[in-house]
Design a protein around this motif. Sequence first.
Motif, PDB file in Angstrom:
ATOM      1  N   GLU A  60      53.247  11.186  48.226  1.00  0.00           N
ATOM      2  CA  GLU A  60      53.477   9.822  47.762  1.00  0.00           C
ATOM      3  C   GLU A  60      53.458   8.840  48.931  1.00  0.00           C
ATOM      4  OE1 GLU A  60      54.264   6.933  44.758  1.00  0.00           O
ATOM      5  OE2 GLU A  60      53.656   9.034  44.655  1.00  0.00           O
ATOM      6  N   ALA A  61      54.083   9.241  50.037  1.00  0.00           N
ATOM      7  CA  ALA A  61      54.112   8.384  51.227  1.00  0.00           C
ATOM      8  C   ALA A  61      52.709   8.155  51.769  1.00  0.00           C
ATOM      9  CB  ALA A  61      54.996   9.021  52.304  1.00  0.00           C
ATOM     10  N   GLU A  62      51.866   9.203  51.647  1.00  0.00           N
ATOM     11  CA  GLU A  62      50.493   9.120  52.153  1.00  0.00           C
ATOM     12  C   GLU A  62      49.673   8.117  51.349  1.00  0.00           C
ATOM     13  OE1 GLU A  62      48.014  10.084  55.052  1.00  0.00           O
ATOM     14  OE2 GLU A  62      49.622  11.555  54.743  1.00  0.00           O
ATOM     15  N   SER A  63      49.943   8.031  50.040  1.00  0.00           N
ATOM     16  CA  SER A  63      49.105   7.220  49.163  1.00  0.00           C
ATOM     17  C   SER A  63      49.677   5.837  48.858  1.00  0.00           C
ATOM     18  CB  SER A  63      48.883   7.965  47.841  1.00  0.00           C
ATOM     19  OG  SER A  63      50.116   8.179  47.170  1.00  0.00           O
ATOM     20  N   SER A  64      50.938   5.593  49.227  1.00  0.00           N
ATOM     21  CA  SER A  64      51.584   4.334  48.829  1.00  0.00           C
ATOM     22  C   SER A  64      51.628   3.274  49.917  1.00  0.00           C
ATOM     23  CB  SER A  64      53.021   4.618  48.356  1.00  0.00           C
ATOM     24  OG  SER A  64      53.015   5.462  47.233  1.00  0.00           O
ATOM     25  N   GLY A  65      51.260   3.624  51.138  1.00  0.00           N
ATOM     26  CA  GLY A  65      51.326   2.658  52.222  1.00  0.00           C
ATOM     27  C   GLY A  65      50.238   1.594  52.119  1.00  0.00           C
ATOM     28  N   GLU A  66      50.480   0.490  52.763  1.00  0.00           N
ATOM     29  CA  GLU A  66      49.506  -0.603  52.766  1.00  0.00           C
ATOM     30  C   GLU A  66      48.548  -0.459  53.958  1.00  0.00           C
ATOM     31  OE1 GLU A  66      51.696  -4.204  52.794  1.00  0.00           O
ATOM     32  OE2 GLU A  66      52.577  -3.904  50.808  1.00  0.00           O
ATOM     33  N   ASP A  67      47.338  -0.948  53.778  1.00  0.00           N
ATOM     34  CA  ASP A  67      46.327  -0.949  54.847  1.00  0.00           C
ATOM     35  C   ASP A  67      46.040   0.451  55.384  1.00  0.00           C
ATOM     36  OD1 ASP A  67      46.200  -3.745  54.673  1.00  0.00           O
ATOM     37  OD2 ASP A  67      47.915  -3.951  56.042  1.00  0.00           O
ATOM     38  N   GLY A  68      46.177   1.447  54.506  1.00  0.00           N
ATOM     39  CA  GLY A  68      45.854   2.812  54.925  1.00  0.00           C
ATOM     40  C   GLY A  68      46.929   3.512  55.715  1.00  0.00           C
ATOM     41  N   ASN A  69      48.046   2.838  55.966  1.00  0.00           N
ATOM     42  CA  ASN A  69      49.132   3.461  56.716  1.00  0.00           C
ATOM     43  C   ASN A  69      50.120   4.105  55.752  1.00  0.00           C
ATOM     44  OD1 ASN A  69      48.227   2.525  59.298  1.00  0.00           O
ATOM     45  ND2 ASN A  69      49.005   0.494  58.756  1.00  0.00           N
ATOM     46  N   LYS A  70      50.512   5.326  56.031  1.00  0.00           N
ATOM     47  CA  LYS A  70      51.447   5.994  55.125  1.00  0.00           C
ATOM     48  C   LYS A  70      52.864   5.465  55.344  1.00  0.00           C
ATOM     49  CE  LYS A  70      52.740  10.023  57.934  1.00  0.00           C
ATOM     50  NZ  LYS A  70      52.815  11.509  57.947  1.00  0.00           N
ATOM     51  N   LEU A  71      53.650   5.531  54.296  1.00  0.00           N
ATOM     52  CA  LEU A  71      55.046   5.100  54.387  1.00  0.00           C
ATOM     53  C   LEU A  71      55.845   6.087  55.228  1.00  0.00           C
ATOM     54  CD1 LEU A  71      55.740   4.164  50.642  1.00  0.00           C
ATOM     55  CD2 LEU A  71      55.419   2.586  52.549  1.00  0.00           C
ATOM     56  N   PRO A  72      56.826   5.623  55.993  1.00  0.00           N
ATOM     57  CA  PRO A  72      57.695   6.555  56.725  1.00  0.00           C
ATOM     58  C   PRO A  72      58.532   7.366  55.750  1.00  0.00           C
ATOM     59  CG  PRO A  72      58.545   4.321  56.864  1.00  0.00           C
ATOM     60  CD  PRO A  72      57.199   4.217  56.218  1.00  0.00           C
ATOM     61  N   SER A  96      56.372  15.367  60.533  1.00  0.00           N
ATOM     62  CA  SER A  96      56.243  15.144  59.090  1.00  0.00           C
ATOM     63  C   SER A  96      57.329  14.210  58.575  1.00  0.00           C
ATOM     64  CB  SER A  96      56.327  16.474  58.328  1.00  0.00           C
ATOM     65  OG  SER A  96      55.316  17.359  58.712  1.00  0.00           O
ATOM     66  N   VAL A  97      58.521  14.305  59.183  1.00  0.00           N
ATOM     67  CA  VAL A  97      59.677  13.536  58.729  1.00  0.00           C
ATOM     68  C   VAL A  97      60.083  12.570  59.835  1.00  0.00           C
ATOM     69  CG1 VAL A  97      62.044  13.677  57.850  1.00  0.00           C
ATOM     70  CG2 VAL A  97      60.420  15.529  57.371  1.00  0.00           C
ATOM     71  N   ASN A  98      60.272  11.307  59.466  1.00  0.00           N
ATOM     72  CA  ASN A  98      60.625  10.293  60.463  1.00  0.00           C
ATOM     73  C   ASN A  98      62.085  10.340  60.863  1.00  0.00           C
ATOM     74  OD1 ASN A  98      58.231   9.128  58.743  1.00  0.00           O
ATOM     75  ND2 ASN A  98      58.121   8.124  60.722  1.00  0.00           N
ATOM     76  N   GLY A  99      62.933  10.842  59.978  1.00  0.00           N
ATOM     77  CA  GLY A  99      64.342  10.910  60.320  1.00  0.00           C
ATOM     78  C   GLY A  99      65.158  11.517  59.192  1.00  0.00           C
ATOM     79  N   VAL A 100      66.358  11.973  59.541  1.00  0.00           N
ATOM     80  CA  VAL A 100      67.287  12.557  58.567  1.00  0.00           C
ATOM     81  C   VAL A 100      68.621  11.829  58.675  1.00  0.00           C
ATOM     82  CG1 VAL A 100      68.542  14.634  57.843  1.00  0.00           C
ATOM     83  CG2 VAL A 100      66.193  14.823  58.694  1.00  0.00           C
ATOM     84  N   ILE A 101      69.157  11.421  57.529  1.00  0.00           N
ATOM     85  CA  ILE A 101      70.478  10.795  57.482  1.00  0.00           C
ATOM     86  C   ILE A 101      71.412  11.765  56.777  1.00  0.00           C
ATOM     87  CG2 ILE A 101      71.832   8.837  56.643  1.00  0.00           C
ATOM     88  CD1 ILE A 101      69.208   7.213  56.628  1.00  0.00           C
ATOM     89  N   MET A 102      72.476  12.164  57.476  1.00  0.00           N
ATOM     90  CA  MET A 102      73.436  13.116  56.914  1.00  0.00           C
ATOM     91  C   MET A 102      74.769  12.424  56.691  1.00  0.00           C
ATOM     92  SD  MET A 102      72.530  16.475  59.203  1.00  0.00           S
ATOM     93  CE  MET A 102      72.389  15.523  60.726  1.00  0.00           C
ATOM     94  N   LEU A 103      75.252  12.489  55.471  1.00  0.00           N
ATOM     95  CA  LEU A 103      76.527  11.889  55.100  1.00  0.00           C
ATOM     96  C   LEU A 103      77.557  12.998  54.943  1.00  0.00           C
ATOM     97  CD1 LEU A 103      75.091   9.523  52.333  1.00  0.00           C
ATOM     98  CD2 LEU A 103      75.372   9.018  54.765  1.00  0.00           C
ATOM     99  N   ALA A 104      78.506  13.078  55.883  1.00  0.00           N
ATOM    100  CA  ALA A 104      79.507  14.147  55.875  1.00  0.00           C
ATOM    101  C   ALA A 104      78.853  15.508  55.652  1.00  0.00           C
ATOM    102  CB  ALA A 104      80.568  13.879  54.808  1.00  0.00           C
ATOM    103  N   PRO A 105      77.919  15.900  56.523  1.00  0.00           N
ATOM    104  CA  PRO A 105      77.162  17.134  56.284  1.00  0.00           C
ATOM    105  C   PRO A 105      78.031  18.382  56.443  1.00  0.00           C
ATOM    106  CG  PRO A 105      76.713  16.316  58.481  1.00  0.00           C
ATOM    107  CD  PRO A 105      77.550  15.260  57.801  1.00  0.00           C
ATOM    108  N   MET A 106      77.800  19.355  55.597  1.00  0.00           N
ATOM    109  CA  MET A 106      78.516  20.622  55.684  1.00  0.00           C
ATOM    110  C   MET A 106      77.745  21.534  56.625  1.00  0.00           C
ATOM    111  SD  MET A 106      79.824  23.105  52.594  1.00  0.00           S
ATOM    112  CE  MET A 106      80.897  21.836  51.910  1.00  0.00           C
ATOM    113  N   LEU A 107      78.015  21.383  57.920  1.00  0.00           N
ATOM    114  CA  LEU A 107      77.319  22.165  58.938  1.00  0.00           C
ATOM    115  C   LEU A 107      78.067  23.445  59.278  1.00  0.00           C
ATOM    116  CD1 LEU A 107      76.295  19.268  61.364  1.00  0.00           C
ATOM    117  CD2 LEU A 107      74.975  20.261  59.477  1.00  0.00           C
ATOM    118  N   SER A 108      79.273  23.577  58.778  1.00  0.00           N
ATOM    119  CA  SER A 108      80.053  24.791  59.020  1.00  0.00           C
ATOM    120  C   SER A 108      81.070  24.958  57.906  1.00  0.00           C
ATOM    121  CB  SER A 108      80.760  24.720  60.381  1.00  0.00           C
ATOM    122  OG  SER A 108      81.644  23.617  60.431  1.00  0.00           O
ATOM    123  N   LEU A 109      81.514  26.203  57.743  1.00  0.00           N
ATOM    124  CA  LEU A 109      82.545  26.535  56.763  1.00  0.00           C
ATOM    125  C   LEU A 109      83.591  27.408  57.443  1.00  0.00           C
ATOM    126  CD1 LEU A 109      80.328  27.416  53.656  1.00  0.00           C
ATOM    127  CD2 LEU A 109      81.936  25.511  53.823  1.00  0.00           C
TER     128      LEU A 109
END
Length: 214
Positions: A60-72, A96-109
């Motif tokens: 979707e990001a590849e096809s939805s950007g303007e002027d041939g540029n893909k969306l981040p 492939s991915v521009n960034g990751v946003i983690m909200l209170a991520p469960m990185l350990s138990l």
Amino acid sequence: AHSLYPTVRYASCLLAENGFVVYGLDFPGHGASPGKKGLLSGAQDLIQDGIAVAKVAMEEAESSGEDGNKLPLFFVGSSMGGAIALTVADSLPEGSVNGVIMLAPMLSLKVGSSARAALGVLSSLPVLSSLPLIPHSATDSTKQYRDAERRAECDRNTMTNKSGLRPISAYTCIEVTEQIQERFARIKVPFLCMVAEEDVVVDNTKVDELMKLA
């Protein structure tokens, strides 16, 4: 949780209101997806499901950007979703991915070796592995919000699994946290990690380690 649970929905709505295209994922057994409620069949299944959705978003990001540029493309994940989002991003080709946003991520138990071994055994038993045997309160609204209106919204949500945790699901969560910890030192995707000082649901002890090693 699922894509319409308040803690997730508020973030999605905020992004959508500001012009972002948002895809929400309900894993099998969660939210509107079919399957036994609350059942997680294994860490690899979660990661592969996440990759499948990521590929749809990438197309979707590849096809939805303007002027041939893909969306981040950015991943946003809350709690276990944060750990899954970072693992999926690391599993895809670099860039492939521009960034990751983690909200209170469960990185350990906080699970001892004996409890982990017991869960491993229970998870391997066909009859017991998917029974809701383990009490849990992670979705308790009083632990999610101080605001009464938002607590009430959590309580009204009928898509949330409020029964006991299934052994195979608990073991899957342990597997996911262990796998992401093994990746800490090689994480290259830019990420923003947001935690609350008074969080009583998620163990934040590994957040600093991720920040130092990545």
